[in-house]
Design an enzyme around this catalytic site. Structure first.
Site, PDB file in Angstrom:
ATOM      1  N   GLY A  96     -65.028  -4.581   6.012  1.00 42.70           N
ATOM      2  CA  GLY A  96     -65.502  -5.311   4.851  1.00 42.70           C
ATOM      3  C   GLY A  96     -64.865  -6.683   4.764  1.00 42.70           C
ATOM      4  O   GLY A  96     -64.067  -7.088   5.620  1.00 42.70           O
ATOM      5  N   GLU A  97     -65.234  -7.418   3.731  1.00 39.66           N
ATOM      6  CA  GLU A  97     -64.689  -8.756   3.492  1.00 39.66           C
ATOM      7  C   GLU A  97     -63.435  -8.683   2.635  1.00 39.66           C
ATOM      8  O   GLU A  97     -63.382  -7.923   1.670  1.00 39.66           O
ATOM      9  CB  GLU A  97     -65.704  -9.628   2.752  1.00 39.66           C
ATOM     10  CG  GLU A  97     -66.888 -10.072   3.567  1.00 39.66           C
ATOM     11  CD  GLU A  97     -67.739 -11.074   2.806  1.00 39.66           C
ATOM     12  OE1 GLU A  97     -68.427 -11.865   3.453  1.00 39.66           O
ATOM     13  OE2 GLU A  97     -67.715 -11.061   1.557  1.00 39.66           O
ATOM     14  N   LEU A  98     -62.451  -9.505   2.976  1.00 36.63           N
ATOM     15  CA  LEU A  98     -61.292  -9.719   2.117  1.00 36.63           C
ATOM     16  C   LEU A  98     -61.559 -10.853   1.141  1.00 36.63           C
ATOM     17  O   LEU A  98     -60.966 -10.925   0.063  1.00 36.63           O
ATOM     18  CB  LEU A  98     -60.067 -10.054   2.958  1.00 36.63           C
ATOM     19  CG  LEU A  98     -59.548  -8.936   3.876  1.00 36.63           C
ATOM     20  CD1 LEU A  98     -58.464  -9.478   4.799  1.00 36.63           C
ATOM     21  CD2 LEU A  98     -59.037  -7.767   3.059  1.00 36.63           C
TER      22      LEU A  98
END
Length: 386
Positions: A240-242
């Site tokens: 996923g995205e941080l």
């Protein structure tokens, strides 16, 4: 030492090649017709009777179903979603009804994008939608969901509603002024990941009681666009995205037992063959086949992680987004590359049925939605794709 390292890398490459994907029509993977409408950033789920439901995203308010138990499998349109067009919702079957959580959309054509915190449910027997009398504790966009049992679902991750909404309000206000628009964009992306306050709280929604429960927090940073999978009582949250444009290669794992989550040691997704680093994935497909957890596709920005490490917070500035076609499997406790998809895809719907994983729709390397349905399955240690 240098020669040993080179030989080791060659051996790893050869091992990866030996696990190459097999395109098969052997009957181990099911062929399904294309969806009537191309679908990306949509959502979907499967009921206990083997009927898949998908909709929203690029399909607007449309929803479709297909019965996997029928001999002649065709998509059928069901009643349109009453909550307006939206993307990045998640859905799950609870108590025999399809629940749809959150998403992002517009209240009108003139309004800016906004995060939703509403919940809708669809009753198959009546072909009706109903807005549930509840709102989620936080806005839900970029979140993920897994079914814990017939009445409860686990939801976590997602963007910060207020920061996300403010960005699109500012973008709308800057319409017609390119200089101001560029300033808004730069200021939004040029921040460290911690300043985006992605959600790391784990929520449990109980459909029978129509209640929300705080089940603790993720063992690390909150993410958006993660993949998730549940088998028996084992939960896995993949990458996923941080922050916008920056992924993580970290994989969270937990055990759900006695209504409690126990987090296990994190792991990492390995680099794909020929690459030194794994950027991490957002919008990937995932599911189980013959006890092997598979994750494939998705997208990232190669080089963004290094830019961020070097202190450039607008880490993906100037980097072209790359859609991925690699497939990885968790085999005997270790993640490894197991093959390639027919084409790079991300941001579609993945549904598990028995030992098959259906990849429904998605976004191709040109950023366009597709209507294809791909079936994955493991057989005799090999990845089969139909």
């Amino acid at each position: 030492m240098g020669m040993q390292m080179k030989n080791s890398k060659k051996m790893m490459t050869l091992m990866a090649l030996c696990l190459s994907v097999a395109i098969t029509t052997s009957g181990y993977a099911t062929t399904l017709p294309d969806i009537p409408e191309p679908l990306k950033n949509g959502t979907g789920a499967i009921d206990n009777n083997g009927v898949i439901y998908v909709g929203l995203g690029s399909a607007g308010t449309s929803w479709y179903k297909i019965d996997l138990k029928k001999q002649h499998k065709d998509w059928e349109r069901i009643k349109s979603f009453p909550g307006g067009a939206r993307e990045q919702s998640v859905s799950v079957f609870l108590n025999g009804e399809l629940y749809v959580f959150g998403g992002v959309g517009k209240e009108s054509n003139e309004a800016p994008l906004q995060v939703y915190s509403d919940v809708y449910k669809y009753t198959p027997a009546k072909n009706t939608w109903q807005k549930v009398n509840t709102i989620s504790p936080v806005g839900l966009t970029g979140h993920t969901v897994v079914k814990l049992n017939e009445t409860m679902a686990l939801i976590t991750g997602g963007v910060n509603e207020h920061i996300f909404d403010k960005y699109f309000i500012d973008i709308a206000a800057a319409a017609g002024d390119d200089s101001e628009k560029n300033r808004v964009i730069y200021n939004y992306f040029n921040k460290p990941s911690k300043d985006y306050f992605f959600n790391k709280i784990v929520f449990i929604y109980n459909a029978k009681e129509n209640t929300w429960e705080n089940a603790g927090e993720l063992p690390g940073a909150g993410t958006a666009g993660s993949s998730s999978a549940m088998e028996n009582n084992s939960l896995t949250l993949i990458n996923g995205e941080l922050k916008p444009g920056l992924r993580t290669d970290v994989i969270y794992r937990a055990i759900w037992d006695n209504d409690k989550l126990t987090w296990l040691k994190n792991s990492q997704l390995p680099p794909s063959p020929g690459e030194q680093h794994q950027e991490g994935l957002a919008g990937a497909f995932s599911g189980y086949s013959q006890g092997v957890l598979l994750v494939g596709g998705g997208a990232n920005f190669p080089g963004a992680k290094q830019n961020y490490t070097d202190g450039k917070f607008y880490a993906h500035e100037g980097i072209n987004k790359k859609w991925r076609d690699e497939v990885y499997g968790l085999i005997n406790g270790h993640w490894q590359y197991v093959g390639k998809m027919k084409q790079p895809l991300g941001y579609g719907v993945s549904v598990n049925y028995g030992d098959e994983i259906f990849l429904i729709g998605g976004e191709n390397a040109k950023g366009k939605p597709v209507s294809s349905v791909i079936s994955f399955a493991m057989h005799d240690g090999k990845l089969l794709i139909e």
